[in-house]
Motif scaffolding. Sequence first.
Motif, PDB file in Angstrom:
ATOM      1  N   ILE A  17       0.831  -1.212   0.000  1.00 32.90           N
ATOM      2  CA  ILE A  17       0.000   0.000   0.000  1.00 32.90           C
ATOM      3  C   ILE A  17       0.866   1.262   0.000  1.00 32.90           C
ATOM      4  O   ILE A  17       0.546   2.247  -0.670  1.00 32.90           O
ATOM      5  CB  ILE A  17      -0.987  -0.042   1.191  1.00 32.90           C
ATOM      6  CG1 ILE A  17      -2.058  -1.105   0.877  1.00 32.90           C
ATOM      7  CG2 ILE A  17      -1.650   1.312   1.421  1.00 32.90           C
ATOM      8  CD1 ILE A  17      -2.977  -1.434   2.019  1.00 32.90           C
ATOM      9  N   VAL A  18       2.001   1.213   0.724  1.00 29.12           N
ATOM     10  CA  VAL A  18       2.923   2.360   0.701  1.00 29.12           C
ATOM     11  C   VAL A  18       3.432   2.597  -0.734  1.00 29.12           C
ATOM     12  O   VAL A  18       3.442   3.727  -1.230  1.00 29.12           O
ATOM     13  CB  VAL A  18       4.119   2.125   1.661  1.00 29.12           C
ATOM     14  CG1 VAL A  18       5.167   3.204   1.477  1.00 29.12           C
ATOM     15  CG2 VAL A  18       3.634   2.085   3.102  1.00 29.12           C
ATOM     16  N   PHE A  19       3.795   1.518  -1.403  1.00 27.44           N
ATOM     17  CA  PHE A  19       4.256   1.655  -2.789  1.00 27.44           C
ATOM     18  C   PHE A  19       3.143   2.185  -3.702  1.00 27.44           C
ATOM     19  O   PHE A  19       3.389   2.948  -4.629  1.00 27.44           O
ATOM     20  CB  PHE A  19       4.767   0.315  -3.336  1.00 27.44           C
ATOM     21  CG  PHE A  19       6.226   0.097  -3.076  1.00 27.44           C
ATOM     22  CD1 PHE A  19       7.183   0.718  -3.871  1.00 27.44           C
ATOM     23  CD2 PHE A  19       6.660  -0.713  -2.046  1.00 27.44           C
ATOM     24  CE1 PHE A  19       8.524   0.527  -3.637  1.00 27.44           C
ATOM     25  CE2 PHE A  19       8.006  -0.914  -1.795  1.00 27.44           C
ATOM     26  CZ  PHE A  19       8.950  -0.287  -2.598  1.00 27.44           C
ATOM     27  N   LEU A  20       1.912   1.766  -3.409  1.00 21.91           N
ATOM     28  CA  LEU A  20       0.779   2.226  -4.221  1.00 21.91           C
ATOM     29  C   LEU A  20       0.628   3.749  -4.092  1.00 21.91           C
ATOM     30  O   LEU A  20       0.371   4.442  -5.075  1.00 21.91           O
ATOM     31  CB  LEU A  20      -0.493   1.519  -3.750  1.00 21.91           C
ATOM     32  CG  LEU A  20      -1.618   1.396  -4.775  1.00 21.91           C
ATOM     33  CD1 LEU A  20      -1.156   0.660  -6.008  1.00 21.91           C
ATOM     34  CD2 LEU A  20      -2.810   0.673  -4.165  1.00 21.91           C
ATOM     35  N   TRP A  21       0.813   4.271  -2.868  1.00 21.03           N
ATOM     36  CA  TRP A  21       0.782   5.724  -2.650  1.00 21.03           C
ATOM     37  C   TRP A  21       1.885   6.397  -3.461  1.00 21.03           C
ATOM     38  O   TRP A  21       1.684   7.450  -4.067  1.00 21.03           O
ATOM     39  CB  TRP A  21       0.970   6.062  -1.173  1.00 21.03           C
ATOM     40  CG  TRP A  21      -0.316   6.168  -0.421  1.00 21.03           C
ATOM     41  CD1 TRP A  21      -0.733   5.339   0.575  1.00 21.03           C
ATOM     42  CD2 TRP A  21      -1.362   7.125  -0.614  1.00 21.03           C
ATOM     43  NE1 TRP A  21      -1.977   5.720   1.007  1.00 21.03           N
ATOM     44  CE2 TRP A  21      -2.390   6.817   0.299  1.00 21.03           C
ATOM     45  CE3 TRP A  21      -1.535   8.209  -1.482  1.00 21.03           C
ATOM     46  CZ2 TRP A  21      -3.558   7.546   0.376  1.00 21.03           C
ATOM     47  CZ3 TRP A  21      -2.703   8.939  -1.402  1.00 21.03           C
ATOM     48  CH2 TRP A  21      -3.697   8.601  -0.485  1.00 21.03           C
ATOM     49  N   ALA A  22       3.061   5.762  -3.447  1.00 19.49           N
ATOM     50  CA  ALA A  22       4.195   6.333  -4.160  1.00 19.49           C
ATOM     51  C   ALA A  22       3.898   6.393  -5.663  1.00 19.49           C
ATOM     52  O   ALA A  22       4.145   7.418  -6.313  1.00 19.49           O
ATOM     53  CB  ALA A  22       5.452   5.513  -3.896  1.00 19.49           C
ATOM     54  N   ILE A  23       3.339   5.327  -6.202  1.00 25.44           N
ATOM     55  CA  ILE A  23       2.997   5.308  -7.629  1.00 25.44           C
ATOM     56  C   ILE A  23       1.994   6.416  -7.929  1.00 25.44           C
ATOM     57  O   ILE A  23       2.118   7.161  -8.893  1.00 25.44           O
ATOM     58  CB  ILE A  23       2.396   3.935  -8.030  1.00 25.44           C
ATOM     59  CG1 ILE A  23       3.457   2.841  -7.929  1.00 25.44           C
ATOM     60  CG2 ILE A  23       1.810   3.982  -9.435  1.00 25.44           C
ATOM     61  CD1 ILE A  23       2.893   1.434  -8.042  1.00 25.44           C
ATOM     62  N   ARG A  24       1.000   6.522  -7.040  1.00 28.31           N
ATOM     63  CA  ARG A  24      -0.070   7.509  -7.250  1.00 28.31           C
ATOM     64  C   ARG A  24       0.477   8.929  -7.212  1.00 28.31           C
ATOM     65  O   ARG A  24      -0.045   9.828  -7.871  1.00 28.31           O
ATOM     66  CB  ARG A  24      -1.151   7.314  -6.196  1.00 28.31           C
ATOM     67  CG  ARG A  24      -2.445   8.043  -6.491  1.00 28.31           C
ATOM     68  CD  ARG A  24      -3.531   7.559  -5.544  1.00 28.31           C
ATOM     69  NE  ARG A  24      -4.790   8.250  -5.762  1.00 28.31           N
ATOM     70  CZ  ARG A  24      -5.172   9.332  -5.100  1.00 28.31           C
ATOM     71  NH1 ARG A  24      -4.377   9.848  -4.185  1.00 28.31           N
ATOM     72  NH2 ARG A  24      -6.348   9.889  -5.353  1.00 28.31           N
ATOM     73  N   SER A  25       1.543   9.151  -6.442  1.00 27.25           N
ATOM     74  CA  SER A  25       2.079  10.510  -6.332  1.00 27.25           C
ATOM     75  C   SER A  25       2.680  10.980  -7.667  1.00 27.25           C
ATOM     76  O   SER A  25       2.802  12.169  -7.913  1.00 27.25           O
ATOM     77  CB  SER A  25       3.120  10.573  -5.216  1.00 27.25           C
ATOM     78  OG  SER A  25       4.279   9.880  -5.613  1.00 27.25           O
ATOM     79  N   TYR A  26       3.067  10.032  -8.521  1.00 23.88           N
ATOM     80  CA  TYR A  26       3.583  10.411  -9.842  1.00 23.88           C
ATOM     81  C   TYR A  26       2.460  10.766 -10.813  1.00 23.88           C
ATOM     82  O   TYR A  26       2.691  11.354 -11.855  1.00 23.88           O
ATOM     83  CB  TYR A  26       4.398   9.261 -10.455  1.00 23.88           C
ATOM     84  CG  TYR A  26       5.798   9.189  -9.920  1.00 23.88           C
ATOM     85  CD1 TYR A  26       6.794  10.006 -10.447  1.00 23.88           C
ATOM     86  CD2 TYR A  26       6.128   8.320  -8.898  1.00 23.88           C
ATOM     87  CE1 TYR A  26       8.080   9.948  -9.958  1.00 23.88           C
ATOM     88  CE2 TYR A  26       7.409   8.251  -8.394  1.00 23.88           C
ATOM     89  CZ  TYR A  26       8.385   9.080  -8.928  1.00 23.88           C
ATOM     90  OH  TYR A  26       9.659   9.025  -8.443  1.00 23.88           O
TER      91      TYR A  26
END
Length: 362
Positions: A17-26
Amino acid sequence: MELTDIFIIVSAMAIGIVFLWAIRSYDFYEKEPFIKLLLMMFLGGILSVLLSTAAYYFVPVKYNIFDAIFKIGLIEEISKLLALMILYLIIKKNFNEIVDGIVYISAISLGFAVIENIFYCFQSDEPFLLLLHRSVFSVMGHISFSGYMGLAFYIHKKVHRNYTGLLLSIGLAALAHGFYDGFLFHYEVSDFFQFVFLALVILQLFLLRTVLGFSERRAFLNESLFQIRTNTLFGHCCHCKNDVKAKELSFGKIHCMQCPQCGYYIFDEENLARLLVYYCPANNYKRLLKNLPRYHNILLLDEAQKIRFNLNDKCLNAPIDELAQLLQACNRADRQRILEIPLIGPLFAFLGLRFMQDANKV
Ligand SMILES: [Zn+2]
């Protein structure tokens, strides 16, 4: 199921989920709904793992570079693409921007990696150490293999029939995946694994930034974009050659002020960087300020000498319409420059960006 197993599952998912947030920030022009990304991660992960497992039932695999590319790479990457094609129904309404292809297939890859991590950690004596290690390498690795297919699929669905791009993207994804695994399988070269990993991640980020440059969802820069904030800012207008104070303006994370005398917009260095990330995502911010004609301490960014960067205050001063045109021209030039890079340019073009040249005037 033991308590350790439950801990493994929960931690692996939390990291996902942390990585998903990171992807979404791009995905900064039009963020995809988090719930859809979560769904794609879970369902896409499960579906692609099931498809791969089914394929492995028929295809025996040896741990060498050849099998890494032509069996493991092809099987797992095609499974992710198939998962995206099947689950497309869920995201049909949201699939409206060129980066969405990369964003959603990254969510699927992330799901794939999370499930894979859970299974590997179940079998390990040091599950949490392994999880930590795999959460960096395996998770980012999986994401870095598959973006090509997401881009080709978006173009195919939304812009232009793109079978060449899809085939090329599957080849690239399998090759990336195979290189990653291959360097781990052959201990003679495994010292170079980090370099391969880093190269794949950098290439994927470069693809993402390039594709952001082609986005159809970027807001056009103009006065109505900015909201007036409560606090007052103090700055220097290098057009009026005066210290000025005015209400702070903001557009998303970009903050600035407008000179009350001449109406020029003033951006400090930090906000200029944000403005450039938004309008010229493929550029690196320093490049714009390089090799410019200068007048005393002022860099002149346009021929009419209206857009100026003051080297003393480190702030940009410009009328908003001229600035909008400059940024647009800058983004167009970036796109052209990238498509002319040897090898990478033609690869990106044939993945589908060649169909975007005319489709995208802004
Ligand atoms: Zn002024």
